[in-house]
Design a protein around this motif. Structure first.
Motif, PDB file in Angstrom:
ATOM      1  N   LYS A  24      24.869 -23.440 -81.138  1.00 43.16           N
ATOM      2  CA  LYS A  24      23.512 -23.542 -81.673  1.00 43.16           C
ATOM      3  C   LYS A  24      23.232 -22.410 -82.656  1.00 43.16           C
ATOM      4  O   LYS A  24      22.622 -22.621 -83.708  1.00 43.16           O
ATOM      5  CB  LYS A  24      22.485 -23.517 -80.541  1.00 43.16           C
ATOM      6  CG  LYS A  24      21.033 -23.701 -81.014  1.00 43.16           C
ATOM      7  CD  LYS A  24      20.071 -23.725 -79.839  1.00 43.16           C
ATOM      8  CE  LYS A  24      18.652 -23.997 -80.313  1.00 43.16           C
ATOM      9  NZ  LYS A  24      18.146 -22.953 -81.244  1.00 43.16           N
ATOM     10  N   ARG A  25      23.716 -21.207 -82.332  1.00 41.14           N
ATOM     11  CA  ARG A  25      23.521 -20.087 -83.241  1.00 41.14           C
ATOM     12  C   ARG A  25      24.287 -20.292 -84.552  1.00 41.14           C
ATOM     13  O   ARG A  25      23.854 -19.859 -85.619  1.00 41.14           O
ATOM     14  CB  ARG A  25      23.980 -18.776 -82.584  1.00 41.14           C
ATOM     15  CG  ARG A  25      23.084 -18.287 -81.463  1.00 41.14           C
ATOM     16  CD  ARG A  25      21.665 -18.006 -81.936  1.00 41.14           C
ATOM     17  NE  ARG A  25      21.623 -16.996 -82.981  1.00 41.14           N
ATOM     18  CZ  ARG A  25      21.518 -15.691 -82.770  1.00 41.14           C
ATOM     19  NH1 ARG A  25      21.434 -15.226 -81.532  1.00 41.14           N
ATOM     20  NH2 ARG A  25      21.475 -14.844 -83.790  1.00 41.14           N
ATOM     21  N   ILE A  26      25.418 -20.967 -84.484  1.00 39.40           N
ATOM     22  CA  ILE A  26      26.212 -21.211 -85.695  1.00 39.40           C
ATOM     23  C   ILE A  26      25.502 -22.189 -86.620  1.00 39.40           C
ATOM     24  O   ILE A  26      25.475 -22.007 -87.839  1.00 39.40           O
ATOM     25  CB  ILE A  26      27.621 -21.718 -85.326  1.00 39.40           C
ATOM     26  CG1 ILE A  26      28.428 -20.585 -84.665  1.00 39.40           C
ATOM     27  CG2 ILE A  26      28.362 -22.243 -86.556  1.00 39.40           C
ATOM     28  CD1 ILE A  26      29.783 -21.011 -84.155  1.00 39.40           C
ATOM     29  N   VAL A  27      24.904 -23.246 -86.054  1.00 37.83           N
ATOM     30  CA  VAL A  27      24.286 -24.283 -86.895  1.00 37.83           C
ATOM     31  C   VAL A  27      22.820 -23.995 -87.184  1.00 37.83           C
ATOM     32  O   VAL A  27      22.241 -24.610 -88.087  1.00 37.83           O
ATOM     33  CB  VAL A  27      24.419 -25.676 -86.236  1.00 37.83           C
ATOM     34  CG1 VAL A  27      25.863 -26.027 -86.005  1.00 37.83           C
ATOM     35  CG2 VAL A  27      23.628 -25.744 -84.922  1.00 37.83           C
ATOM     36  N   ASP A  28      22.216 -23.060 -86.464  1.00 40.64           N
ATOM     37  CA  ASP A  28      20.789 -22.795 -86.639  1.00 40.64           C
ATOM     38  C   ASP A  28      20.518 -22.221 -88.030  1.00 40.64           C
ATOM     39  O   ASP A  28      21.396 -21.652 -88.682  1.00 40.64           O
ATOM     40  CB  ASP A  28      20.308 -21.805 -85.578  1.00 40.64           C
ATOM     41  CG  ASP A  28      18.868 -22.101 -85.157  1.00 40.64           C
ATOM     42  OD1 ASP A  28      18.236 -22.934 -85.818  1.00 40.64           O
ATOM     43  OD2 ASP A  28      18.396 -21.488 -84.177  1.00 40.64           O
ATOM     44  N   LYS A  29      19.273 -22.364 -88.481  1.00 43.06           N
ATOM     45  CA  LYS A  29      18.895 -21.902 -89.810  1.00 43.06           C
ATOM     46  C   LYS A  29      18.888 -20.376 -89.883  1.00 43.06           C
ATOM     47  O   LYS A  29      18.716 -19.688 -88.879  1.00 43.06           O
ATOM     48  CB  LYS A  29      17.521 -22.462 -90.191  1.00 43.06           C
ATOM     49  CG  LYS A  29      17.520 -23.978 -90.377  1.00 43.06           C
ATOM     50  CD  LYS A  29      16.192 -24.450 -90.908  1.00 43.06           C
ATOM     51  CE  LYS A  29      16.205 -25.967 -91.154  1.00 43.06           C
ATOM     52  NZ  LYS A  29      17.184 -26.328 -92.199  1.00 43.06           N
ATOM     53  N   LYS A  30      19.067 -19.859 -91.101  1.00 37.78           N
ATOM     54  CA  LYS A  30      19.116 -18.423 -91.306  1.00 37.78           C
ATOM     55  C   LYS A  30      17.819 -17.753 -90.851  1.00 37.78           C
ATOM     56  O   LYS A  30      17.846 -16.644 -90.317  1.00 37.78           O
ATOM     57  CB  LYS A  30      19.351 -18.122 -92.791  1.00 37.78           C
ATOM     58  CG  LYS A  30      20.693 -18.567 -93.317  1.00 37.78           C
ATOM     59  CD  LYS A  30      21.802 -17.619 -92.936  1.00 37.78           C
ATOM     60  CE  LYS A  30      21.744 -16.342 -93.726  1.00 37.78           C
ATOM     61  NZ  LYS A  30      22.898 -15.450 -93.447  1.00 37.78           N
ATOM     62  N   ALA A  31      16.712 -18.438 -91.052  1.00 39.75           N
ATOM     63  CA  ALA A  31      15.426 -17.864 -90.663  1.00 39.75           C
ATOM     64  C   ALA A  31      15.339 -17.641 -89.164  1.00 39.75           C
ATOM     65  O   ALA A  31      14.593 -16.779 -88.695  1.00 39.75           O
ATOM     66  CB  ALA A  31      14.286 -18.768 -91.128  1.00 39.75           C
ATOM     67  N   ASN A  32      16.099 -18.419 -88.402  1.00 37.75           N
ATOM     68  CA  ASN A  32      16.101 -18.305 -86.946  1.00 37.75           C
ATOM     69  C   ASN A  32      17.254 -17.442 -86.438  1.00 37.75           C
ATOM     70  O   ASN A  32      17.524 -17.420 -85.236  1.00 37.75           O
ATOM     71  CB  ASN A  32      16.191 -19.695 -86.311  1.00 37.75           C
ATOM     72  CG  ASN A  32      15.019 -20.572 -86.699  1.00 37.75           C
ATOM     73  OD1 ASN A  32      13.907 -20.087 -86.921  1.00 37.75           O
ATOM     74  ND2 ASN A  32      15.245 -21.881 -86.793  1.00 37.75           N
ATOM     75  N   GLY A  33      17.943 -16.762 -87.341  1.00 34.66           N
ATOM     76  CA  GLY A  33      19.051 -15.903 -86.931  1.00 34.66           C
ATOM     77  C   GLY A  33      20.383 -16.601 -86.840  1.00 34.66           C
ATOM     78  O   GLY A  33      21.341 -16.034 -86.300  1.00 34.66           O
ATOM     79  N   GLY A  34      20.487 -17.828 -87.361  1.00 35.44           N
ATOM     80  CA  GLY A  34      21.746 -18.566 -87.308  1.00 35.44           C
ATOM     81  C   GLY A  34      22.566 -18.363 -88.569  1.00 35.44           C
ATOM     82  O   GLY A  34      22.173 -17.647 -89.489  1.00 35.44           O
ATOM     83  N   ALA A  35      23.712 -19.033 -88.597  1.00 40.91           N
ATOM     84  CA  ALA A  35      24.603 -18.946 -89.767  1.00 40.91           C
ATOM     85  C   ALA A  35      24.450 -20.159 -90.671  1.00 40.91           C
ATOM     86  O   ALA A  35      24.953 -20.167 -91.785  1.00 40.91           O
ATOM     87  CB  ALA A  35      26.051 -18.817 -89.318  1.00 40.91           C
TER      88      ALA A  35
END
Length: 563
Positions: free
Chosen positions: A37-48
């Protein structure tokens, strides 16, 4: 830029796997869900804001994942890392998405604008910059503590949850590169542009320097052969040869700077902006505020680091240097024993025994160098340097000091204390040839043989007799994940550094040193190319504008011993 990220979609109709992530077998489901989830999450949410898919295998294991990115995401990532590309007016400028139309060969449907190695470098950069936000631990693993700013990938690696991350090979491109690089024996230059395109600038610059240094050694070798034959005991001609060494060393180092600048300008890394260096993943400390960026990150007292360096690392290095000198004195005792034995027996066997102490000492030197290397890595990591550049500088300094004393102390002792030119020639020849044979075996032949055995087992297991380019994705990933890991050009440059020392310092006494160096480097080019393409996993590309601290090391070595 922020508005650009907001409309970026992670959907990509044609998923192209670029990077492989292998998790430990039995990794908890909640951990996998959180990490993906962190890999696909948006940059604004701390993802990649990347794409990730599990590798579907016959046995149903879901511990291997393929990572890719949409074309738009890669273009924005290229701007983030500061890639330099050629413009339509033939100038070189940092790529920006807003001015993308001004760059040569750019088109919205041209997915080859960025090379595969550049795409993999962008993905690696984004994965390494995945940092904890509000998490106190890795979900499912309470012992794996997190704090804001901690590298998630680093924590997963240190806790054994993440086994490895590596970029996939492009089988078709690799086959073409192998054919033009080492597929046929020929006299000519290496395809450095193709090597750079596939492996990145760091690897290409190493092979460029290896090729350049080999050609630079040819004049020394050509002059050395008649010196060896006709001027063996003429000490005046030794001085002439030493003077030529001085001029040769000066010229080749200066010419290389120019050649390196030309290549890196063409590749775009000479003009690449040096961004504010992020803390290295292994850096740890109490959470604080960086006064420059204003961001939360680990903070570690420089006083504590200096205490570790001067109270622990420096004494340990001095102890290792003393032990190296002690081993050297044992070697001279063995030399004296071999000489006495020869004086008593005067036989063919006793003549051969004269070379045994030097051979044993050369083997011991290689063993000590490798053991010390591991100790130096541990110490440098324990010193807790904030920046990767600082870590590399301290590591290289430790290794160079020990290797220099370990390899050259006996030669200086023979030359300036014993004044025994015959023993100096014998020791130099034995050390040079033995070390070259051992390095070729340990770095190329042995890994290649082990890899061949593994490939045969894999083909037997999968019942596949296909060529490399016909391997299915599952077979390719399973084959590559078992390959050895290439740990960088450190050992390769170190070998060239020591070779430069042998030739520049002592070839006036043993003129064939350059001849053996040329022969070794010719085989080194092919063996190193073989191991890069067939033995090791594909390394991540690393943009660089020079050979880095090795250029400084060679220059300092030259000035310290000639001026």
């Amino acid at each position: 830029m922020k508005e650009t990220w907001s409309f970026l979609d992670t959907f990509e109709p044609n998923f192209r796997p670029l990077v492989v992530i292998e998790l430990a077998k039995g990794t908890k489901k909640e951990t996998i869900e959180w990490f993906t989830k962190r890999i696909v999450d948006k940059k604004a949410n701390g993802g990649a804001q990347l794409l990730i898919k599990p590798l579907v295998t016959e046995n149903g294991d879901e511990n291997i994942y393929l990572v890719g990115a949409s074309h738009l995401r890669l273009l924005l990532g290229a701007e983030t890392v500061g890639l330099v590309k050629e413009c339509n007016d033939n100038s070189m400028r940092s790529f920006t998405y807003s001015s993308r139309k001004t760059f040569k060969d750019f088109a919205d449907d041209n997915h080859n604008f960025l090379t595969m190695s550049e795409c993999q470098y962008i993905i690696k950069h984004e994965l390494e910059n995945l940092r904890a936000r509000d998490e106190k631990m890795i979900p499912g693993y309470p012992q794996a503590k997190l704090y804001p700013g901690k590298s998630i990938v680093r924590r997963l690696l240190t806790n054994g949850i993440l086994v490895q991350i590596f970029p996939l090979h492009d089988r078709e491109e690799l086959k073409k590169l192998r054919h033009t690089w080492y597929g046929r024996v020929k006299i000519g230059y290496q395809p450095l542009d193709e090597i750079r395109s596939y492996f990145g600038e760091t690897i290409a610059l190493y092979f460029g320097f290896l090729e350049y240094f080999t050609f630079a050694l040819i004049p020394m070798a050509v002059i050395g052969i008649p010196y060896y034959v006709f001027a063996w005991e003429d000490y005046d001609k030794y001085v002439m040869f030493a003077t030529f060494n001085l001029l040769w060393s000066t010229v080749i180092l200066e010419v290389w700077k120019r050649i390196c600048a030309v290549m890196t300008y063409r590749w775009g890394t000479l003009l690449m902006k040096r961004q504010f260096e992020e803390p290295r993943p292994g850096f740890h400390g109490a959470l604080g505020i960086n006064p420059v960026t204003g961001r939360e990150e680990p903070v570690y007292s420089s006083i504590k680091r200096q205490l570790r360096i001067y109270l622990v690392s420096v004494p340990f290095v001095c102890l290792c240097l003393y032990f190296s000198l002690y081993v050297m004195m044992i070697y001279f005792d063995l030399e004296q024993w071999a000489l006495d034995y020869h004086e008593e027996n005067k036989s063919t066997f006793s003549s051969l025994m004269l070379y045994v102490p030097s051979i044993i000492y050369a083997v011991v030197i290689e063993i000590l160098n490798r053991i010390y290397r591991y100790a130096a890595e541990f110490l440098t990591s324990w010193e807790n340097h904030r920046l990767e550049s600082s870590y590399q500088n301290h590591l290289i300094l430790k290794v160079l000091v020990f290797n220099f004393l370990n390899c050259f102390a006996s030669l200086f002792y023979i030359a300036f204390v014993l004044f025994d030119m015959k023993l100096l020639r014998q020791s130099l020849a034995t050390l040079l040839i033995t070390s070259q044979i051992l390095n070729q075996f340990a770095e190329s032949l042995l890994p290649y043989w082990l890899q061949k055995r593994h490939v045969k087992k894999m083909k037997k297991h999968t019942h596949s007799l296909k060529t490399d380019t016909d391997l299915s994705l599952v077979e390719q990933v399973n084959l590559e994940k078992e390959m050895g890991t290439y740990f960088g050009t450190f050992d390769d440059y170190l070998e060239l550094f020591l070779q430069f020392g042998y030739v520049s310092l002592f070839s006036c006494v043993y003129p064939l040193a350059a001849v053996f160096a040329v022969l070794n480097n010719l085989t080194e080019i092919y063996s190193d190319a073989l191991k890069m393409c067939r033995v090791y996993k594909r390394p991540f590309a690393e943009p660089t504008a020079s050979i880095g601290v090795w250029q400084v090391s060679l220059v300092c070595f030259f000035f310290n011993h000639f001026l």
